[in-house]
Design an enzyme around this catalytic site. Sequence first.
Site, mmCIF file in Angstrom:
data_model
loop_
_atom_site.group_PDB
_atom_site.id
_atom_site.type_symbol
_atom_site.label_atom_id
_atom_site.label_comp_id
_atom_site.label_asym_id
_atom_site.label_seq_id
_atom_site.Cartn_x
_atom_site.Cartn_y
_atom_site.Cartn_z
ATOM 1 N N VAL A 8 1.386 -0.832 0.179
ATOM 2 C CA VAL A 8 0.007 0.501 0.177
ATOM 3 C C VAL A 8 1.184 1.527 -0.089
ATOM 4 C CG1 VAL A 8 -1.787 1.558 1.279
ATOM 5 C CG2 VAL A 8 -1.723 -0.892 0.811
ATOM 6 N N PHE B 267 -7.720 1.637 -1.484
ATOM 7 C CA PHE B 267 -9.159 0.244 -2.005
ATOM 8 C C PHE B 267 -8.457 -0.439 -3.405
ATOM 9 C CE2 PHE B 267 -11.744 3.806 -0.096
ATOM 10 C CZ PHE B 267 -12.503 2.401 0.499
ATOM 11 N N PHE C 155 -11.477 -16.435 -3.227
ATOM 12 C CA PHE C 155 -10.160 -15.849 -2.803
ATOM 13 C C PHE C 155 -9.434 -15.447 -2.340
ATOM 14 C CE2 PHE C 155 -13.990 -14.805 -0.009
ATOM 15 C CZ PHE C 155 -13.243 -15.271 1.261
ATOM 16 N N CYS D 35 -6.037 -9.728 2.452
ATOM 17 C CA CYS D 35 -6.765 -8.489 2.182
ATOM 18 C C CYS D 35 -8.309 -9.441 2.712
ATOM 19 C CB CYS D 35 -7.021 -7.748 1.841
ATOM 20 S SG CYS D 35 -5.012 -6.613 0.762
HETATM 21 C C1 UGA Z 1 -9.602 -6.842 -2.731
HETATM 22 C C2 UGA Z 1 -10.303 -5.482 -3.250
HETATM 23 O O1 UGA Z 1 -9.975 -5.774 -4.099
HETATM 24 C C3 UGA Z 1 -9.511 -4.004 -2.700
HETATM 25 O O2 UGA Z 1 -10.672 -2.730 -3.173
HETATM 26 C C4 UGA Z 1 -9.057 -3.730 -1.486
HETATM 27 O O3 UGA Z 1 -8.415 -2.612 -1.409
HETATM 28 C C5 UGA Z 1 -8.029 -4.525 -1.703
HETATM 29 O O4 UGA Z 1 -8.604 -5.958 -1.338
HETATM 30 C C6 UGA Z 1 -7.238 -4.687 -0.121
HETATM 31 O O5 UGA Z 1 -7.808 -4.403 1.175
HETATM 32 O O6 UGA Z 1 -6.013 -4.418 -0.108
HETATM 33 P P1 UGA Z 1 -7.569 -7.673 -3.871
HETATM 34 O O7 UGA Z 1 -6.847 -9.205 -2.672
HETATM 35 O O8 UGA Z 1 -6.057 -7.114 -4.660
HETATM 36 O O9 UGA Z 1 -8.010 -6.517 -3.701
HETATM 37 O O10 UGA Z 1 -7.449 -8.479 -5.163
HETATM 38 P P2 UGA Z 1 -9.238 -8.200 -5.754
HETATM 39 O O11 UGA Z 1 -8.480 -8.114 -7.152
HETATM 40 O O12 UGA Z 1 -10.146 -8.132 -4.754
HETATM 41 O O13 UGA Z 1 -9.108 -10.439 -5.655
HETATM 42 C C7 UGA Z 1 -8.626 -11.140 -4.694
HETATM 43 C C8 UGA Z 1 -8.964 -12.388 -4.562
HETATM 44 O O14 UGA Z 1 -10.607 -12.611 -5.253
HETATM 45 C C9 UGA Z 1 -8.574 -12.807 -5.870
HETATM 46 O O15 UGA Z 1 -7.837 -14.445 -5.823
HETATM 47 C C10 UGA Z 1 -8.825 -13.240 -7.211
HETATM 48 O O16 UGA Z 1 -8.547 -14.437 -8.009
HETATM 49 C C11 UGA Z 1 -10.236 -13.600 -6.247
HETATM 50 N N1 UGA Z 1 -11.750 -13.123 -7.847
HETATM 51 C C12 UGA Z 1 -11.059 -12.295 -7.980
HETATM 52 C C13 UGA Z 1 -12.570 -14.375 -7.638
HETATM 53 O O17 UGA Z 1 -12.438 -15.476 -7.066
HETATM 54 N N2 UGA Z 1 -13.697 -14.109 -8.244
HETATM 55 C C14 UGA Z 1 -13.387 -12.756 -8.685
HETATM 56 O O18 UGA Z 1 -14.768 -12.662 -9.428
HETATM 57 C C15 UGA Z 1 -12.989 -11.854 -8.384
#
Ligand code: UGA
Length: 668
Positions: free
Chosen positions: A84, A279, A389, A393
């Site tokens: 961050v 975010f 996921f 975070c």
């Molecule tokens: C997340 C949030 O999306 C950000 O807005 C936030 O700022 C961040 O956490 C944080 O708090 O620092 P991030 O963890 O980097 O971001 O990644 P995401 O894009 O949210 O993906 C998270 C997980 O969900 C990944 O493993 C991704 O593969 C999975 N995912 C995402 C799915 O399985 N399906 C989806 O439709 C979207």
Amino acid sequence: MIPTTPMTPMTPLPLSVVDAEEITTLDDSTAPTTPDGSSSFSPNLRPQDDSSYRSVNSLSTAPFGAAAAAPAVRNVCCVGAGFVGGPTAAVIALHNPHICVTVVDRDEKRIRRWNSKHPPIYEPGLNDILRIARDGSRGCVFNDGPTNHGGSDAIRCETVSPDDRGGRCEGQKRASINSVAARLPNLVFTTDVAKCVSEADVVLIAVNTPTKRRGNGAGSATDMAAFEAVTALVAQHASPGAIIVEKSTVPCRTAQLVQDTLALYRPGVHFEVLSNPEFLAAGTAINDLLHADRILIGSNNTASGNRAAAALASVYASWIPAARIITTNLFSSELAKLVANSMLAQRISSINSIAAVCDATGADVDEVARAVGADPRIGSKFLKAGIGFGGSCLKKDVLSLAYLAETLVLPEVARYWLAVVEMNEFARNRLVSRVLQCLNNTLAGKKVTVLGFAFKKDTNDTRESPALDIIRALEKEGPEEIAVYDPLCTPTQMAEEIGHFAGPGVLRSNGGPVAVYADAYAACQGSDAVLITTEFDEFKNRPVEADGGAGNLEELPPNQNSALDAEDHLSRLNPIPLCDKDCPECQREHLNASTVSYYGTGNDDEHARKARLDWTRIYYHMKRPHWVLDGRGVLDIATMEHVGFRVESVGRRSRLTKSSSPGNHKCW
Ligand code: UGA
């Protein structure tokens, strides 16, 4: 090139109405003074006309109820040089050349890397911004339009001051000449925490707040150890009146803790505390920062609190439209961050629960998601079914919200959110069960390949990566080999992390089955089953959707605050900082390129984009019946089956392995 919105020229912000003498009178404090030199305010960037300039600090004692005028911010210090802090500070610095931005961290190795050509994290576009903000840039002129400034018509000039415009380029028509002024470095990475904190008008606290591992609340409460320690440090060194900003994700009401800590160390000294959660997402951090959909600033609802919020808003206003800056009270802002991540996690768990229903019924989860997401009240994002996921975070924040509910004696609320995490684990476990079912319930003597080690595409971040859990579960089945490949994680990194997570004994170098590869084809060679565990575009066998992310960065003509085109067509770059002879990262790159520290061919640029996989090539080197288990829904199943693969994909229809009658869909 990484684009930026052209910045409006810096106009001085409204200044304080309280002068230094008045402060002494108003603030009769016996609080410890800040360390030597701390009263020097933004030394690098002090405006030439000092008489017209007062520190933001002087505003803190202005009477409450006064109109919220934003004090000028000249020095921002970000404590914490991680995922961050680093990118956020870099973008703030890029868009605010008049602000000195320092990033401090006690980890010398991390700071050394930020100051070198090997930043400790990879984010698309980050390096270009560092080269401008950290290293400064030379001025240049060019004589073309916005879209072809990198073309052959570009005029390269060694140094161009703002006064030189056009003068060096005789023979060119002035009307066609654009110029970009040189800029000085204004982004500094250092371990000198006390000095930098003491010089800052705004201190951002951006340290890790993981889930607590032991003691009361272990496994769900937030571990505030680092945050608390840094708050105490900031409290000791901050200049009176500095604005202290929570950037880390913290439990609701943490601002009270920060305020209490400040009062403990500096009784009688006024500080405003703000909440300004981040975010940005891994892999798209720079795009998220450059084109933020919202900036959330929580403050005390007092005149002083509002002025502090306005000061921070002015930093973002250099590139974010005012309408996107949301102000709330402190606790709402803290809670909103937890809720945002929890609701994203909830959507993923919701669609994964439906994927299981699809597998059992013959419905297709992508079709369901498309139909459901077309309702604008629901929306189409975060409905991609898969193995759940990962990342540092989402899970942490859901657990933190559940823990908060528990502590507030709201067990029903806590249970509701905990179910989101349970469903996520269910999604991961289903992939492992399915591998076993496909391979006749035994992995003995077999090779399984895991494609994707990072928790999501376009990042080398592996925290809470589903792949790690899956590798550990597969290893327990006693396979001959588990081959692991990732387009962005180096073999060295993967080996270290797998060893740390599952024990060094699982690694092939120690006699175990897990082998890390730099080459996807070598990883898949002779495999009984290939698993896709990260949604990298490289693994797709269909065109990449125009789905935004880092690749969605539009091209704009350069200005002084824009980052570079990768090839530096306009010769704006200053020389890259030289590494020491014994630089470990240089040595590692050299090693990766030339020796066999892992299997497969050398990879001398750990973050170079890889080409799409040629699945036909993989097919010919795999074992029959060519199982591919797509845990991320990246493959077009029909095309894969046409090649001859047998494909299983979470919640999606396969012609060969599933019939349309409901009774045959119980395997996932
Ligand atoms: C997340 C949030 O999306 C950000 O807005 C936030 O700022 C961040 O956490 C944080 O708090 O620092 P991030 O963890 O980097 O971001 O990644 P995401 O894009 O949210 O993906 C998270 C997980 O969900 C990944 O493993 C991704 O593969 C999975 N995912 C995402 C799915 O399985 N399906 C989806 O439709 C979207």
